[in-house]
Write a protein that holds these residues in place. Structure first.
Motif, PDB file in Angstrom:
ATOM      1  N   VAL A 150       0.856  -1.185   0.000  1.00 37.08           N
ATOM      2  CA  VAL A 150       0.000   0.000   0.000  1.00 37.08           C
ATOM      3  C   VAL A 150       0.891   1.233   0.000  1.00 37.08           C
ATOM      4  O   VAL A 150       1.643   1.483   0.948  1.00 37.08           O
ATOM      5  CB  VAL A 150      -0.938   0.002   1.221  1.00 37.08           C
ATOM      6  N   LEU A 151       0.833   1.991  -1.079  1.00 28.62           N
ATOM      7  CA  LEU A 151       1.592   3.237  -1.156  1.00 28.62           C
ATOM      8  C   LEU A 151       0.821   4.378  -0.500  1.00 28.62           C
ATOM      9  O   LEU A 151       1.401   5.187   0.225  1.00 28.62           O
ATOM     10  CB  LEU A 151       1.891   3.571  -2.619  1.00 28.62           C
ATOM     11  N   ARG A 152      -0.478   4.436  -0.775  1.00 26.16           N
ATOM     12  CA  ARG A 152      -1.348   5.419  -0.130  1.00 26.16           C
ATOM     13  C   ARG A 152      -2.687   4.741   0.127  1.00 26.16           C
ATOM     14  O   ARG A 152      -3.331   4.257  -0.804  1.00 26.16           O
ATOM     15  CB  ARG A 152      -1.515   6.642  -1.030  1.00 26.16           C
ATOM     16  N   PRO A 153      -3.124   4.652   1.388  1.00 20.98           N
ATOM     17  CA  PRO A 153      -4.411   3.996   1.651  1.00 20.98           C
ATOM     18  C   PRO A 153      -5.577   4.802   1.086  1.00 20.98           C
ATOM     19  O   PRO A 153      -5.470   6.009   0.864  1.00 20.98           O
ATOM     20  CB  PRO A 153      -4.456   3.914   3.180  1.00 20.98           C
ATOM     21  N   GLU A 154      -6.661   4.111   0.878  1.00 24.27           N
ATOM     22  CA  GLU A 154      -7.879   4.759   0.397  1.00 24.27           C
ATOM     23  C   GLU A 154      -8.500   5.581   1.520  1.00 24.27           C
ATOM     24  O   GLU A 154      -8.634   5.111   2.647  1.00 24.27           O
ATOM     25  CB  GLU A 154      -8.860   3.694  -0.096  1.00 24.27           C
ATOM     26  N   TRP A 155      -8.890   6.819   1.209  1.00 21.77           N
ATOM     27  CA  TRP A 155      -9.486   7.709   2.206  1.00 21.77           C
ATOM     28  C   TRP A 155     -10.996   7.501   2.209  1.00 21.77           C
ATOM     29  O   TRP A 155     -11.645   7.577   1.153  1.00 21.77           O
ATOM     30  CB  TRP A 155      -9.167   9.164   1.888  1.00 21.77           C
ATOM     31  N   VAL A 156     -11.542   7.260   3.393  1.00 19.71           N
ATOM     32  CA  VAL A 156     -12.970   6.967   3.504  1.00 19.71           C
ATOM     33  C   VAL A 156     -13.536   7.611   4.768  1.00 19.71           C
ATOM     34  O   VAL A 156     -12.795   7.982   5.684  1.00 19.71           O
ATOM     35  CB  VAL A 156     -13.230   5.441   3.555  1.00 19.71           C
ATOM     36  N   ASN A 157     -14.845   7.751   4.768  1.00 20.70           N
ATOM     37  CA  ASN A 157     -15.604   8.022   5.987  1.00 20.70           C
ATOM     38  C   ASN A 157     -16.249   6.711   6.417  1.00 20.70           C
ATOM     39  O   ASN A 157     -16.729   5.951   5.568  1.00 20.70           O
ATOM     40  CB  ASN A 157     -16.673   9.092   5.753  1.00 20.70           C
ATOM     41  N   ALA A 158     -16.261   6.456   7.702  1.00 17.93           N
ATOM     42  CA  ALA A 158     -16.722   5.158   8.193  1.00 17.93           C
ATOM     43  C   ALA A 158     -17.835   5.343   9.217  1.00 17.93           C
ATOM     44  O   ALA A 158     -17.875   6.338   9.947  1.00 17.93           O
ATOM     45  CB  ALA A 158     -15.567   4.371   8.816  1.00 17.93           C
ATOM     46  N   TYR A 159     -18.737   4.350   9.235  1.00 13.82           N
ATOM     47  CA  TYR A 159     -19.810   4.337  10.225  1.00 13.82           C
ATOM     48  C   TYR A 159     -19.273   3.842  11.570  1.00 13.82           C
ATOM     49  O   TYR A 159     -18.392   2.989  11.627  1.00 13.82           O
ATOM     50  CB  TYR A 159     -20.944   3.416   9.777  1.00 13.82           C
ATOM     51  N   ARG A 160     -19.824   4.394  12.613  1.00 20.04           N
ATOM     52  CA  ARG A 160     -19.565   3.890  13.963  1.00 20.04           C
ATOM     53  C   ARG A 160     -20.899   3.760  14.687  1.00 20.04           C
ATOM     54  O   ARG A 160     -21.680   4.719  14.768  1.00 20.04           O
ATOM     55  CB  ARG A 160     -18.641   4.818  14.742  1.00 20.04           C
ATOM     56  N   TYR A 161     -21.121   2.570  15.213  1.00 18.30           N
ATOM     57  CA  TYR A 161     -22.396   2.302  15.868  1.00 18.30           C
ATOM     58  C   TYR A 161     -22.449   2.945  17.246  1.00 18.30           C
ATOM     59  O   TYR A 161     -21.488   2.902  18.021  1.00 18.30           O
ATOM     60  CB  TYR A 161     -22.607   0.798  16.004  1.00 18.30           C
ATOM     61  N   GLU A 162     -23.588   3.572  17.509  1.00 20.61           N
ATOM     62  CA  GLU A 162     -23.880   4.104  18.835  1.00 20.61           C
ATOM     63  C   GLU A 162     -25.281   3.647  19.221  1.00 20.61           C
ATOM     64  O   GLU A 162     -26.211   3.756  18.417  1.00 20.61           O
ATOM     65  CB  GLU A 162     -23.793   5.633  18.859  1.00 20.61           C
ATOM     66  N   SER A 163     -25.383   3.154  20.421  1.00 18.63           N
ATOM     67  CA  SER A 163     -26.690   2.688  20.871  1.00 18.63           C
ATOM     68  C   SER A 163     -27.653   3.860  20.933  1.00 18.63           C
ATOM     69  O   SER A 163     -27.277   4.968  21.335  1.00 18.63           O
ATOM     70  CB  SER A 163     -26.566   2.032  22.246  1.00 18.63           C
ATOM     71  N   PRO A 164     -28.896   3.647  20.506  1.00 18.61           N
ATOM     72  CA  PRO A 164     -29.866   4.746  20.519  1.00 18.61           C
ATOM     73  C   PRO A 164     -30.158   5.194  21.938  1.00 18.61           C
ATOM     74  O   PRO A 164     -30.054   4.413  22.893  1.00 18.61           O
ATOM     75  CB  PRO A 164     -31.104   4.131  19.847  1.00 18.61           C
ATOM     76  N   PRO A 165     -30.494   6.458  22.118  1.00 16.48           N
ATOM     77  CA  PRO A 165     -30.789   6.947  23.467  1.00 16.48           C
ATOM     78  C   PRO A 165     -32.045   6.288  24.021  1.00 16.48           C
ATOM     79  O   PRO A 165     -32.934   5.880  23.263  1.00 16.48           O
ATOM     80  CB  PRO A 165     -30.997   8.448  23.251  1.00 16.48           C
TER      81      PRO A 165
END
Length: 205
Positions: A150-165
């Protein structure tokens, strides 16, 4: 010496022959060791030169990738005339071709799972969907591979789970609260009034 002196002992001749052979063998071993040392030093020098060249080439490739990113942003930005965007696209294709000639190719992962080696998470997108946790929400920039690395990793936005209030139940209204308070106030007034009358009656007494 043996030819000049016929009485020269045969054992002495054999001894000298053995010494010559030992010296010859030592010379051969020395030459072989020296050749091996020279060959080893040459290999190390070649590896050093290759490593230095690879390090310099890697810097150039990273700069070309930065140019590729800048051109991609300019092409996708609104407000550019179509002719300008087409020219920028040609320049970006040329940069891609130069990278490919040096072995650097675009690498985009096929699955949506975030990989720490192949992806660089730029931003976190919160989600209440537990199944979307650590999955790609948006792809920002492509990755590049070079020499199977890997010369340059792919740039991404990622989901992160949060429990609903937790759900809060609304408190039911109490329509008679004001009336009850009024009644209490009125009863207090009545008590105070009745007390005053009683007092007056006692004073009159």
């Amino acid at each position: 010496m043996a030819d000049d002196n016929p009485d020269y002992p045969v054992d002495q001749i054999l001894t000298e022959v053995r010494e010559l052979r030992a010296a010859f063998d030592a010379k051969i071993r020395y030459d072989e060791g020296r050749e091996h040392t020279v060959a080893t030093m040459a290999e190390e020098l070649d590896r050093h030169r290759h490593g230095a060249f690879q390090a310099q080439l890697r810097t150039v490739l990273v700069d070309l990738i930065t140019l590729y990113d800048d051109l991609s942003q300019m092409i996708s930005a609104p407000g550019y005339p179509p002719e300008t965007a087409d020219r920028l696209l040609v320049v970006r294709d040329t940069v891609t071709y130069v990278l490919a000639r040096q072995g650097a190719e675009i690498a985009i992962s096929e699955n949506d799972s975030v990989d720490r080696v192949q992806h660089k998470v730029v931003a976190i997108v919160k989600t209440h969907d537990e199944g979307a946790d650590r999955r790609i929400a948006e792809r920002l920039r492509p990755g590049f591979r070079w020499n199977d690395r890997v010369l340059r990793p792919e740039w991404v936005n990622a989901y992160r789970y949060e429990s609903p209030p937790p759900q809060t139940h609304p408190v039911p209204e109490q329509p008679h609260a004001a009336e009850s308070e009024t009644v209490l106030v009125d009863s207090n007034l009545l008590e105070s009034r009745s007390g005053g009358v009683a007092g007056e009656e006692r004073l009159d007494a």
